[in-house]
Design a protein around this motif. Sequence first.
Motif, PDB file in Angstrom:
ATOM      1  N   ASP B 114       0.835  -1.206   0.000  1.00 24.26           N
ATOM      2  CA  ASP B 114       0.000   0.000   0.000  1.00 24.26           C
ATOM      3  C   ASP B 114       0.869   1.255   0.000  1.00 24.26           C
ATOM      4  O   ASP B 114       0.453   2.313   0.443  1.00 24.26           O
ATOM      5  N   ASP B 115       2.111   1.112  -0.524  1.00 26.50           N
ATOM      6  CA  ASP B 115       3.054   2.235  -0.584  1.00 26.50           C
ATOM      7  C   ASP B 115       2.402   3.433  -1.293  1.00 26.50           C
ATOM      8  O   ASP B 115       2.104   3.356  -2.491  1.00 26.50           O
ATOM      9  N   PRO B 116       2.161   4.525  -0.563  1.00 26.08           N
ATOM     10  CA  PRO B 116       1.403   5.630  -1.172  1.00 26.08           C
ATOM     11  C   PRO B 116       2.115   6.277  -2.365  1.00 26.08           C
ATOM     12  O   PRO B 116       1.460   6.779  -3.272  1.00 26.08           O
ATOM     13  N   THR B 117       3.451   6.271  -2.380  1.00 21.30           N
ATOM     14  CA  THR B 117       4.123   6.913  -3.512  1.00 21.30           C
ATOM     15  C   THR B 117       3.947   6.106  -4.793  1.00 21.30           C
ATOM     16  O   THR B 117       3.948   6.656  -5.886  1.00 21.30           O
ATOM     17  N   ASP B 119       1.277   4.137  -5.237  1.00 23.89           N
ATOM     18  CA  ASP B 119      -0.172   4.001  -5.458  1.00 23.89           C
ATOM     19  C   ASP B 119      -0.653   5.230  -6.227  1.00 23.89           C
ATOM     20  O   ASP B 119      -1.289   6.125  -5.691  1.00 23.89           O
ATOM     21  N   GLY B 122      -4.228   6.233  -6.298  1.00 22.16           N
ATOM     22  CA  GLY B 122      -4.820   6.498  -4.986  1.00 22.16           C
ATOM     23  C   GLY B 122      -5.876   5.490  -4.575  1.00 22.16           C
ATOM     24  O   GLY B 122      -6.768   5.804  -3.793  1.00 22.16           O
ATOM     25  N   GLY B 124      -5.523   2.843  -2.812  1.00 26.14           N
ATOM     26  CA  GLY B 124      -5.270   2.207  -1.524  1.00 26.14           C
ATOM     27  C   GLY B 124      -4.363   0.995  -1.640  1.00 26.14           C
ATOM     28  O   GLY B 124      -3.890   0.462  -0.637  1.00 26.14           O
ATOM     29  N   LYS B 125      -4.119   0.539  -2.871  1.00 26.60           N
ATOM     30  CA  LYS B 125      -3.191  -0.576  -3.062  1.00 26.60           C
ATOM     31  C   LYS B 125      -2.421  -0.377  -4.371  1.00 26.60           C
ATOM     32  O   LYS B 125      -2.913   0.258  -5.309  1.00 26.60           O
ATOM     33  N   ASP B 130      -1.677   0.798 -11.442  1.00 30.71           N
ATOM     34  CA  ASP B 130      -0.620   1.776 -11.176  1.00 30.71           C
ATOM     35  C   ASP B 130       0.556   1.603 -12.138  1.00 30.71           C
ATOM     36  O   ASP B 130       1.188   2.578 -12.540  1.00 30.71           O
TER      37      ASP B 130
END
Lengths: 599, 368
Positions: B114-117, B119, B122, B124-125, B130
């Motif tokens: 779930d690394d936001p950078t 993702d 956006g 959540g996964k 991506d």
Amino acid sequence: MALPSAVPNVLGDTSLAGFDVIIIGSGAGGSAAAYVLTAAGMKVLVLEAGDNNFPGLDDPSPGMPIPRYGNDELKQSIRLWDLQDPVVEPRTFRTSDQAAAKANADVNLLCRTVGGTTVHADMKYPRFNEVDFRIATALQEAGPTPDGTSFIDWPLSYDELEPFYTEAEIITGVAGVASGPGSDPFASWRSQPYPMPPLPEMYVGRLLSKAAMDAGWHPIRYPAAINTLPYPAMATLQRPPCVSCGFCSGYGCPNNSKSSAAVTTLRAALLTGHCQLRFNCFVRKLQTDSAGRHIAGVEYVDPDGNVQSVSAGRYILAASAMESVRLVLLSNLSLSSGPQFHIGRHMLFHFQTHGVGIFKQRMHGERGASVTNGLSDFRGVTEGGTGLATDGRPLGGIIEFGTSSEPISAGKSSLQALDVAANIGSKIGLKDILVESPFHAHIAVMTVQAEDAPQPTNRVDLDPNVRDVFGLPVVRLTYQSNAFELGAAAYYKPLLIDIMQRAGATFGFIDPTTGIPPQSRHVLGGLRMSDDPSESVCDGFGKLHDVDNLYCMDGGVMPSSSGYNPTLTLIALALRAAAQLVEPAAPERRLGKGRLRRG
Amino acid sequence: MGRERWVNVRLSRRQFMHGAAAAGSALLFARVVRLARALDVPPPPGFLSDAELRVVDALTARLVPTDTTAGAHEAGVADYIQGLLSAFLGADVNGDGLISAADVTAVIDALGTDDPTADIDGSGKVDAGDVLLAQRSIFGTVLAGPPAFAGRPLFAGGPFSGRTPFPDPATGTPSATFPANAFLDPLALPRVKRLAWTVRLLGAAAVPEVADNPLAATLPDVDLRRRYKEGIAQVNALSAAHGASFDALDTADQDAVIKQLKSTNRSFYDLVTNHTIEGMLCAPEYGGNRGGIGWQLVGFGGDSQPLGYTIFNTTTQQYVERPDKPNSTLDPTDDCSGFSAAMLAFLHLALVQLAGAQQFPDSPCYRG
């Protein structure tokens, strides 16, 4: 049960399964229904096409939620943060069946957000009049009505709805004056006073009220579902009083003092543990059995764009009138000839006339709750709202006293005037318009929300050519004004100008830009109710004739528009319909059962 | 704020087609990587180049000129427009300052987390979606990266900016406690909104889902990046006849160019005019209305939450108003002097002669 939900795009109890009821839309009607049903212990799933801008809405801690809204004109008014965006979800418009429909960016687009359009509304919550519930009879008695209209009496009386009006005022929290100075002499009887005192008056409200009184009219403190006290008493649901920040009409409230469906009925429903809400989920079809008379499930497009389905015992349409009609038309229902003919017809919007004054002084419209004062004399009914006026006043509507609190939008709408300036050789430029601000800081507006006569030809169907981002045919609106409302507008226009002159305006005029397509966000009709299936789509409790488990609990059921802001009536009808679903023999026994009552 | 991010948008049609066809195809992925590596160049500050930004600044400064008071230049209208055009300018996942094939690799490495950078969408996964966004981001054919540019959000968060304090509940007066500025937190866009803004920034051709919606191709505020590139190029071409770039011309020549622009490309002229009004009067977090200078110019109070104008005193259970900025009465500084003679003459012509308005004799000003 674990609240708040930790699952993305889901609020409420995420472990719920085996739903009793699925509600499509989380606005005024859907949330009111969820409130009643969950208070009775039913398991409810709400599907909402928009995003959730109230993080913590299902968190039982006091002080929640923390809205993602701010005093931000660009975000909400210009970039359409939580509105249906015509770039991906357009509608088309035409004035008659013979005309070609064209895609139009502004056909009564409403919010796409948890809480629906109550999040944006400035929450003016007057009641309808007694006479509105038997309007066809009253008009008939008064003489001939113009050709093309299709008035019918409502399948219930004002007296039957009154307890639900009172319930709606208590659970949403309405501020107003029931008697004495500032009360509405044309309002019908009420069993209880308003739960809160009225909103603090804005300068423009006082200015126009004084002028209206000088003219012999009866200005009122406008009833509004906005807190003027900490309310309700229960800590988990308590919200603060309004601070008059000015970003009210068209804006989500940053401090939750606005009693939107999200922070009142929906939050209460979520906190029961019997409610789950899936947002960013667009319902595209009702699945039916082979006979087309029973709903077996709904198909929706999930937040990632994948199609899902879910089922329950009963289904409630609450997506707003046009979208609820569209969903029925997109599904394979088998309706008998009456409902099949009437579905999508008799669309109503309120016929708005804007009396405008340009004043020497500045109105500072960014202070105040958008509209705090108004006038019901131009509704055209007797005192107490029991009959039609006999002194010549035609059926019109309540008037809102307002000004501009949006400098960007006002600046943009002045660009046409700049073209005029250039054509007549005036040296006035954009900066002059912005700085001297005649159409923003110096403007006062009286908006009449007049009765829009029902007509079978004013209708919604599916456009054969234009599709939305989900690949579905969009709403095609066919609408033309009737002599009924045009005549009333002609009668009241000079009286609006007269009030502006008495208020000290330098210039007074009627805004020429209104009309077609109608600008009102009061979208009603299309699924109108009556006990007679040959003239309607739903019965008096919103159940679709011919379909054994489908109900409409939004503005679609209204057979006529009245001349008052419709949301309180919409909520009262939804509360009554949902109560009847729980307790068919005695819906009024559900009154007072939820946690917002006496909270 | 972090590094500025970008993606090279000056791709030839051939490169574009090549990239679009390759995106999502494992077989062709290696070719995408090779091509993308060749595109690694240092990031510019935003979608518009410095030279283009100077033209926009000079152009908007003629629409709202600086005289005895501030104009579009002081308000930072050009920065506002740059912020709008540069939102979602690219997904620099590995943070090396470049939009490149290495970013695609970084997303692949983060798959299932779930690394936001990584993702980018956006959701959540980190998933195949991506990876696809990272690939297409390289070619500028899809919105990727943050919904903001240089700290300026496409949609500002809420509820408060911190420009006013909380009211003191006991006394109903301004307290000394100010909220944090949540306007600086860009809001993530759900899928449908993201598609809408792909149309607005990149045009209808970038979104197959809007093929049957004529508005996606015809509304004045779609395909903004192309419209600005072409519009600025046209301003430059018109300016060349006067012997200099637009921003180097004197104001008379600039006005002559604007007149020509207005008659030959009205839609771009209108677009810039509308964006100038937005940039003058938006919340300062969007890059315009610098320090509230636009609000000051027009006498607008701006955002006032959480303080507002009627403050509830919990002890007395009554509202009090701010004496300097009353809610219910005329502003104490308002002398009711009305409009300048020029404005009054214009209003008379426009409203009375052309729109049938009535003009009323002067009367005393109601103070409330």
